[in-house]
Design a protein around this motif. Structure first.
Motif, PDB file in Angstrom:
ATOM      1  N   ALA A  47     -55.996  23.674 -79.921  1.00 37.24           N
ATOM      2  CA  ALA A  47     -56.800  22.448 -79.651  1.00 37.24           C
ATOM      3  C   ALA A  47     -57.851  22.018 -80.512  1.00 37.24           C
ATOM      4  O   ALA A  47     -57.626  20.936 -81.085  1.00 37.24           O
ATOM      5  CB  ALA A  47     -57.192  22.388 -78.003  1.00 37.24           C
ATOM      6  N   LYS A  48     -58.497  22.988 -81.120  1.00 33.66           N
ATOM      7  CA  LYS A  48     -59.416  22.552 -81.940  1.00 33.66           C
ATOM      8  C   LYS A  48     -58.821  22.191 -83.528  1.00 33.66           C
ATOM      9  O   LYS A  48     -59.297  21.408 -84.105  1.00 33.66           O
ATOM     10  CB  LYS A  48     -60.354  23.645 -82.227  1.00 33.66           C
ATOM     11  CG  LYS A  48     -61.249  23.776 -81.057  1.00 33.66           C
ATOM     12  CD  LYS A  48     -62.364  24.914 -81.256  1.00 33.66           C
ATOM     13  CE  LYS A  48     -63.435  24.903 -80.099  1.00 33.66           C
ATOM     14  NZ  LYS A  48     -64.423  26.015 -80.385  1.00 33.66           N
ATOM     15  N   LEU A  49     -57.694  22.927 -83.757  1.00 35.09           N
ATOM     16  CA  LEU A  49     -56.897  22.598 -84.921  1.00 35.09           C
ATOM     17  C   LEU A  49     -56.254  21.296 -84.879  1.00 35.09           C
ATOM     18  O   LEU A  49     -56.450  20.310 -85.645  1.00 35.09           O
ATOM     19  CB  LEU A  49     -55.813  23.707 -85.223  1.00 35.09           C
ATOM     20  CG  LEU A  49     -56.494  25.199 -85.672  1.00 35.09           C
ATOM     21  CD1 LEU A  49     -55.149  26.113 -85.526  1.00 35.09           C
ATOM     22  CD2 LEU A  49     -56.886  24.921 -87.032  1.00 35.09           C
ATOM     23  N   LEU A  50     -55.711  21.025 -83.610  1.00 31.08           N
ATOM     24  CA  LEU A  50     -54.931  19.460 -83.252  1.00 31.08           C
ATOM     25  C   LEU A  50     -56.316  18.351 -83.546  1.00 31.08           C
ATOM     26  O   LEU A  50     -55.988  17.419 -84.112  1.00 31.08           O
ATOM     27  CB  LEU A  50     -54.402  19.571 -82.117  1.00 31.08           C
ATOM     28  CG  LEU A  50     -53.187  20.420 -81.868  1.00 31.08           C
ATOM     29  CD1 LEU A  50     -52.690  20.406 -80.670  1.00 31.08           C
ATOM     30  CD2 LEU A  50     -51.962  19.928 -82.954  1.00 31.08           C
ATOM     31  N   SER A  51     -57.569  18.647 -83.229  1.00 31.71           N
ATOM     32  CA  SER A  51     -58.293  17.722 -83.055  1.00 31.71           C
ATOM     33  C   SER A  51     -58.874  17.511 -84.690  1.00 31.71           C
ATOM     34  O   SER A  51     -59.404  16.360 -84.849  1.00 31.71           O
ATOM     35  CB  SER A  51     -59.586  18.294 -82.321  1.00 31.71           C
ATOM     36  OG  SER A  51     -60.407  19.446 -82.733  1.00 31.71           O
ATOM     37  N   HIS A  52     -58.672  18.569 -85.435  1.00 30.30           N
ATOM     38  CA  HIS A  52     -59.047  18.252 -86.617  1.00 30.30           C
ATOM     39  C   HIS A  52     -57.842  18.116 -87.676  1.00 30.30           C
ATOM     40  O   HIS A  52     -57.655  18.497 -88.991  1.00 30.30           O
ATOM     41  CB  HIS A  52     -59.830  19.561 -87.264  1.00 30.30           C
ATOM     42  CG  HIS A  52     -61.136  19.643 -86.780  1.00 30.30           C
ATOM     43  ND1 HIS A  52     -61.597  20.228 -85.648  1.00 30.30           N
ATOM     44  CD2 HIS A  52     -62.404  19.269 -87.486  1.00 30.30           C
ATOM     45  CE1 HIS A  52     -62.685  19.968 -85.292  1.00 30.30           C
ATOM     46  NE2 HIS A  52     -63.479  19.491 -86.460  1.00 30.30           N
ATOM     47  N   HIS A  53     -56.779  17.464 -87.084  1.00 28.77           N
ATOM     48  CA  HIS A  53     -55.570  16.956 -87.876  1.00 28.77           C
ATOM     49  C   HIS A  53     -54.729  17.948 -88.487  1.00 28.77           C
ATOM     50  O   HIS A  53     -54.176  17.884 -89.577  1.00 28.77           O
ATOM     51  CB  HIS A  53     -55.974  15.839 -89.029  1.00 28.77           C
ATOM     52  CG  HIS A  53     -57.165  14.791 -88.156  1.00 28.77           C
ATOM     53  ND1 HIS A  53     -56.676  13.939 -87.350  1.00 28.77           N
ATOM     54  CD2 HIS A  53     -58.314  14.680 -88.795  1.00 28.77           C
ATOM     55  CE1 HIS A  53     -57.713  13.364 -87.210  1.00 28.77           C
ATOM     56  NE2 HIS A  53     -58.765  13.850 -87.984  1.00 28.77           N
TER      57      HIS A  53
ATOM     58  N   ILE B  50     -46.678  18.916 -77.661  1.00 30.45           N
ATOM     59  CA  ILE B  50     -46.207  17.663 -76.968  1.00 30.45           C
ATOM     60  C   ILE B  50     -47.105  16.396 -76.783  1.00 30.45           C
ATOM     61  O   ILE B  50     -46.883  15.402 -77.197  1.00 30.45           O
ATOM     62  CB  ILE B  50     -45.153  18.019 -75.728  1.00 30.45           C
ATOM     63  CG1 ILE B  50     -44.146  19.111 -76.161  1.00 30.45           C
ATOM     64  CG2 ILE B  50     -44.676  16.939 -75.206  1.00 30.45           C
ATOM     65  CD1 ILE B  50     -43.432  19.515 -75.020  1.00 30.45           C
ATOM     66  N   LYS B  51     -48.257  16.702 -76.220  1.00 30.40           N
ATOM     67  CA  LYS B  51     -49.272  15.731 -75.937  1.00 30.40           C
ATOM     68  C   LYS B  51     -49.751  15.268 -77.132  1.00 30.40           C
ATOM     69  O   LYS B  51     -49.917  13.844 -77.243  1.00 30.40           O
ATOM     70  CB  LYS B  51     -50.266  16.316 -74.948  1.00 30.40           C
ATOM     71  CG  LYS B  51     -49.769  16.777 -73.525  1.00 30.40           C
ATOM     72  CD  LYS B  51     -51.073  17.171 -72.936  1.00 30.40           C
ATOM     73  CE  LYS B  51     -50.818  17.453 -71.536  1.00 30.40           C
ATOM     74  NZ  LYS B  51     -52.009  18.198 -70.616  1.00 30.40           N
ATOM     75  N   LYS B  52     -49.909  15.935 -77.994  1.00 34.06           N
ATOM     76  CA  LYS B  52     -50.712  15.567 -79.354  1.00 34.06           C
ATOM     77  C   LYS B  52     -49.596  14.501 -80.061  1.00 34.06           C
ATOM     78  O   LYS B  52     -49.777  13.393 -80.477  1.00 34.06           O
ATOM     79  CB  LYS B  52     -50.748  16.818 -80.309  1.00 34.06           C
ATOM     80  CG  LYS B  52     -51.042  16.354 -81.678  1.00 34.06           C
ATOM     81  CD  LYS B  52     -52.501  15.949 -81.721  1.00 34.06           C
ATOM     82  CE  LYS B  52     -52.817  15.259 -83.103  1.00 34.06           C
ATOM     83  NZ  LYS B  52     -54.317  14.569 -83.388  1.00 34.06           N
ATOM     84  N   LYS B  53     -48.433  14.970 -79.887  1.00 30.85           N
ATOM     85  CA  LYS B  53     -47.149  13.899 -80.661  1.00 30.85           C
ATOM     86  C   LYS B  53     -47.010  12.784 -79.887  1.00 30.85           C
ATOM     87  O   LYS B  53     -46.747  11.631 -80.525  1.00 30.85           O
ATOM     88  CB  LYS B  53     -45.882  14.798 -80.617  1.00 30.85           C
ATOM     89  CG  LYS B  53     -44.810  14.134 -81.486  1.00 30.85           C
ATOM     90  CD  LYS B  53     -43.568  14.915 -81.412  1.00 30.85           C
ATOM     91  CE  LYS B  53     -42.109  14.396 -82.406  1.00 30.85           C
ATOM     92  NZ  LYS B  53     -41.219  15.371 -82.354  1.00 30.85           N
ATOM     93  N   GLU B  54     -47.053  12.808 -78.582  1.00 29.83           N
ATOM     94  CA  GLU B  54     -47.026  11.524 -77.700  1.00 29.83           C
ATOM     95  C   GLU B  54     -48.031  10.610 -77.940  1.00 29.83           C
ATOM     96  O   GLU B  54     -47.905   9.370 -78.020  1.00 29.83           O
ATOM     97  CB  GLU B  54     -47.017  11.903 -76.122  1.00 29.83           C
ATOM     98  CG  GLU B  54     -45.238  12.536 -75.887  1.00 29.83           C
ATOM     99  CD  GLU B  54     -45.260  12.873 -74.530  1.00 29.83           C
ATOM    100  OE1 GLU B  54     -46.336  12.976 -73.637  1.00 29.83           O
ATOM    101  OE2 GLU B  54     -44.122  13.054 -73.869  1.00 29.83           O
ATOM    102  N   ASN B  55     -49.258  11.226 -78.107  1.00 32.18           N
ATOM    103  CA  ASN B  55     -50.635  10.596 -78.064  1.00 32.18           C
ATOM    104  C   ASN B  55     -50.329   9.628 -79.709  1.00 32.18           C
ATOM    105  O   ASN B  55     -50.651   8.663 -79.825  1.00 32.18           O
ATOM    106  CB  ASN B  55     -51.900  11.277 -78.036  1.00 32.18           C
ATOM    107  CG  ASN B  55     -52.114  11.622 -76.772  1.00 32.18           C
ATOM    108  OD1 ASN B  55     -51.748  11.125 -75.541  1.00 32.18           O
ATOM    109  ND2 ASN B  55     -52.960  12.824 -76.601  1.00 32.18           N
ATOM    110  N   THR B  56     -49.999  10.483 -80.633  1.00 29.06           N
ATOM    111  CA  THR B  56     -49.852  10.007 -81.979  1.00 29.06           C
ATOM    112  C   THR B  56     -49.026   8.497 -81.782  1.00 29.06           C
ATOM    113  O   THR B  56     -48.982   7.729 -82.381  1.00 29.06           O
ATOM    114  CB  THR B  56     -49.256  10.936 -82.962  1.00 29.06           C
ATOM    115  OG1 THR B  56     -50.190  12.140 -83.214  1.00 29.06           O
ATOM    116  CG2 THR B  56     -49.062  10.258 -84.342  1.00 29.06           C
TER     117      THR B  56
END
Length: 218
Positions: free
Chosen positions: A158-164, A194-200
């Motif tokens: 989650a932290k990595l995803l929040s930092h792109h 999956i949530k990250k991809k959908e939010n993008t």
């Protein structure tokens, strides 16, 4: 070759599931500190960083007995050692002293990659907040996100995803973190990806967000 064996080979794992070689030159079991040997034949700055001796690290740097980016024979810096052994105070000090936060060792691993491999979340967080690049890949093409997914560390993912962190980054076997999560049945982290991809996609195409949300809820 079975998928499980291929993944173990890809990540430098033995059949017993050991993690990649640590900065001491020895392998530890799942990053457990009890299985790590102290570094040998390294500089005094590296040794001080590995045991969390912030005072000695600062003294050596202030007296210019060591350089903040000094390398050992395997191109590891003090920051690599501080991250593997989990000493956030040393990490903070080294960053304040303007160390090369994305310095690569001989395997092209950054301190962030080592922190993720050894589940040192506090160290990883400091690095990310101070601008460490989450998308650097090591000699096998794996990024920090690949390792966080493999070890199913949802918090670090989650932290990595929040930092792109790039969910589509491919390693040398053409595995993205998404594909790795699916193949290794890492359900929790797969859902985060999956949530990250959908939010993008929702940001790119506003009309799609409500549809994706409804689909998830169903």
């Amino acid at each position: 070759m079975p998928i499980a064996s291929a993944i173990r080979r890809l990540f430098g794992l033995s059949s017993r599931g050991r993690v990649p070689s640590d900065p001491s030159g020895l392998e530890g079991s799942c990053g457990d500190p009890q299985h790590r040997a102290r570094p040998k034949a390294v500089g005094k700055l590296h040794k001080a960083a590995s045991v969390g001796d912030t005072v000695k690290v600062e003294q050596r740097l202030m007296l210019r007995k060591s350089g903040v980016n000094d390398r050992d024979k395997k191109h590891r810096t003090a920051l690599h050692f501080a991250c593997v052994y989990g000493h956030p105070e040393v990490v903070t000090l080294l960053v304040e002293k303007k160390c090369d936060i994305d310095a690569h060792d001989r395997e092209n691993s950054t301190a962030l990659i080592k922190a993720v491999q050894y589940h040192q979340e506090e160290c990883a967080t400091i690095l990310l907040e101070q601008g460490a690049n989450p998308n650097v890949s090591d000699a096998s093409g794996n990024t920090a996100l690949h390792y966080a997914v493999y070890y199913e560390n949802s918090s670090i993912v989650a932290k990595l995803l929040s930092h792109h962190a790039d969910t589509e980054a491919k390693n040398k076997d053409d595995l993205t973190p998404n594909l790795l999560a699916v193949r290794e049945n890492k359900q929790q982290v797969a859902e985060l990806l999956i949530k990250k991809k959908e939010n993008t996609h929702a940001l790119d195409e506003p009309g799609r967000y409500s549809c994706s949300f409804i689909k998830i809820r169903l």
